[in-house]
Design an enzyme around this catalytic site. Structure first.
Site, PDB file in Angstrom:
ATOM      1  CB  CYS A  13      -0.849   0.002   1.276  1.00  0.00           C
ATOM      2  SG  CYS A  13       0.165   0.044   2.759  1.00  0.00           S
ATOM      3  CG  HIS A  42       4.160  -6.857  10.548  1.00  0.00           C
ATOM      4  ND1 HIS A  42       3.021  -6.364  11.107  1.00  0.00           N
ATOM      5  CD2 HIS A  42       5.133  -6.702  11.476  1.00  0.00           C
ATOM      6  CE1 HIS A  42       3.277  -5.936  12.331  1.00  0.00           C
ATOM      7  NE2 HIS A  42       4.551  -6.125  12.572  1.00  0.00           N
ATOM      8  CG  HIS A  75       3.002  -0.945  12.090  1.00  0.00           C
ATOM      9  ND1 HIS A  75       4.282  -1.278  11.726  1.00  0.00           N
ATOM     10  CD2 HIS A  75       2.204  -1.823  11.471  1.00  0.00           C
ATOM     11  CE1 HIS A  75       4.251  -2.323  10.925  1.00  0.00           C
ATOM     12  NE2 HIS A  75       3.011  -2.671  10.752  1.00  0.00           N
ATOM     13  CB  CYS A 101       0.651   5.016   7.473  1.00  0.00           C
ATOM     14  SG  CYS A 101      -0.613   5.224   6.202  1.00  0.00           S
ATOM     15  CG  HIS A 129      -0.819  -4.859  14.838  1.00  0.00           C
ATOM     16  ND1 HIS A 129      -0.547  -3.568  14.439  1.00  0.00           N
ATOM     17  CD2 HIS A 129      -0.597  -5.635  13.754  1.00  0.00           C
ATOM     18  CE1 HIS A 129      -0.186  -3.579  13.160  1.00  0.00           C
ATOM     19  NE2 HIS A 129      -0.200  -4.834  12.730  1.00  0.00           N
ATOM     20  CD  GLU A 131      -3.273   0.711  12.909  1.00  0.00           C
ATOM     21  OE1 GLU A 131      -2.864   0.116  11.901  1.00  0.00           O
ATOM     22  OE2 GLU A 131      -4.429   1.158  13.032  1.00  0.00           O
ATOM     23  CB  CYS A 218      -6.521   2.424   5.785  1.00  0.00           C
ATOM     24  SG  CYS A 218      -5.647   0.942   5.306  1.00  0.00           S
ATOM     25  CB  SER A 246       1.387  -9.376   7.183  1.00  0.00           C
ATOM     26  OG  SER A 246       0.421  -8.622   6.507  1.00  0.00           O
ATOM     27  CB  SER A 290       3.489  -5.859   4.681  1.00  0.00           C
ATOM     28  OG  SER A 290       2.707  -6.962   5.057  1.00  0.00           O
TER      29      SER A 290
HETATM   30  S1  SF4 Z   1      -2.782   2.372   7.428  1.00  0.00           S
HETATM   31 FE1  SF4 Z   1      -1.355   0.669   7.182  1.00  0.00          FE
HETATM   32  S2  SF4 Z   1      -2.318  -0.647   5.621  1.00  0.00           S
HETATM   33 FE2  SF4 Z   1      -3.353   1.346   5.534  1.00  0.00          FE
HETATM   34  S3  SF4 Z   1      -2.267   2.534   3.960  1.00  0.00           S
HETATM   35 FE3  SF4 Z   1      -1.293   3.013   5.918  1.00  0.00          FE
HETATM   36  S4  SF4 Z   1       0.394   1.562   6.134  1.00  0.00           S
HETATM   37 FE4  SF4 Z   1      -0.969   0.783   4.545  1.00  0.00          FE
END
Ligand code: SF4
Length: 321
Positions: A13, A42, A75, A101, A129, A131, A218, A246, A290
């Site tokens: 992504c 991951h 993350h 991100c 995780h 995140e 997302c 992942s 990933s």
């Molecule tokens: S939140 Fe995570 S999965 Fe979604 S675009 Fe960002 S890095 Fe990619």
């Protein structure tokens, strides 16, 4: 003759791509060692490649020397990470490169806004995780109520009944299952007597509802999930490529299994087995956010080789000749 279909949205992504670009660029311009805190993405193969470029991955901040050039993964980190790094003279604008991100930052902002508006915020995510840990930091830290599976909705009801919160809201980790999230909300609403959980749009203008939820999964995750669903519906077998840790890749695999299609979760082409492909007319290939393109291509090539395909691949924007 069998046909191979690769999901339109498969693999990296934009958030993961950006994080890797940042790490590579920083390492290239840095004469000293470059440290990355945690798994940047991951995927074991990607990590190995980056290690080959001189990047050092550490799981503990203790292992990062004072003043070292450091990259933070996509993350999103809890505030404690920044504080600990600052104690080592590693700060933004100097030697700290933050690859969080923007869509994870968005979830943090949603969490903070809900909390500041009096909501008890419940997180639909994987407790360990990175995140989820980062988002929890903005709520109640390790005491944040996390629900991992939609089947555990009764634990949410128990939490609500026990604490009698004035307001409560649910948000999701970016990589969770869209259907799983819906299932959780529907199950809760079917059991609640008074107020129900209603969607609070991302604009967050109306914060008056007693119970609400925000759609924070997302878009890249949603695209990968819906494309995988399509594959599962039309293929005889689906190969899912992704790192063992992942979350979003595992969700794709779980989706295939839920839809009852024969499916296999692999990390690379070496794990493919010929007997999985025998007698199949349509073979689907998908990959989590990933998974790099080259791994997808290698898997596709191996499938072609194993099935001795004479026909070209079904074209997708990512795999045109
Ligand atoms: S939140 Fe995570 S999965 Fe979604 S675009 Fe960002 S890095 Fe990619």
């Amino acid at each position: 003759m069998p046909e191979i279909k690769v999901a339109k949205h498969a693999g990296f992504c934009f958030g993961v791509k950006k994080a890797i670009e940042i790490a590579e660029e920083v390492a290239q311009n840095n004469k000293e060692k470059t440290y990355v805190y945690g798994q940047l993405v991951h995927n074991e193969q990607v990590i190995k490649k980056l290690e080959g470029k001189g990047i050092i991955f550490v799981e503990s901040i203790n292992k990062i020397p004072e003043n070292a050039v450091t990259v933070l993964r996509a993350h999103g980190e809890p505030g404690t990470t920044y504080k600990l790094l600052e104690e080592k003279s590693i700060t933004k604008g100097k030697n700290l490169n933050d690859a969080t991100c923007p869509l994870v930052t968005l979830v943090h902002n949603v969490a903070i806004k809900l909390k500041n508006n009096g909501y008890e915020v419940i997180l639909f995510g994987k407790r360990n995780h990175p995140e989820a840990i980062g988002t929890s930091y903005h709520l109640k830290g390790s005491s944040t109520f996390v629900v991992e599976n939609p089947e555990d909705y009764e634990s949410v009801i128990e939490h609500l009944n026990k604490n009698n919160f004035e307001k409560a809201a649910i948000i999701s980790q970016t990589t969770m299952s869209v259907h799983g999230y819906k299932k959780l909300i529907d199950s809760l609403n079917s059991k609640l007597n008074g107020s129900k959980f209603v969607e609070i749009p991302l604009s967050m203008k109306d914060m008056t509802r007693k119970y609400g939820y925000v759609d924070t999964i997302c878009n890249p995750t949603k695209q990968r999930q819906s494309d995988t669903e399509e594959l599962a519906e039309e293929c005889d077998v689906v190969i899912v490529i992704g790192g063992k840790n992942s979350s979003n890749s595992k969700e794709l695999y779980a989706k295939c299994r839920e839809l009852g299609v024969e499916s296999y979760f692999i990390q690379s082409e070496e794990q493919l087995q010929k007997e999985w492909l025998g007698g199949k007319e349509k073979i689907g290939v998908t990959a989590g956010a990933s998974t790099p393109d080259y791994l997808i291509k290698e898997v596709v090539e191996k499938i072609r080789e194993m099935t001795k395909l004479a026909i070209p691949l079904q074209k997708t924007p990512r795999f045109q000749d």
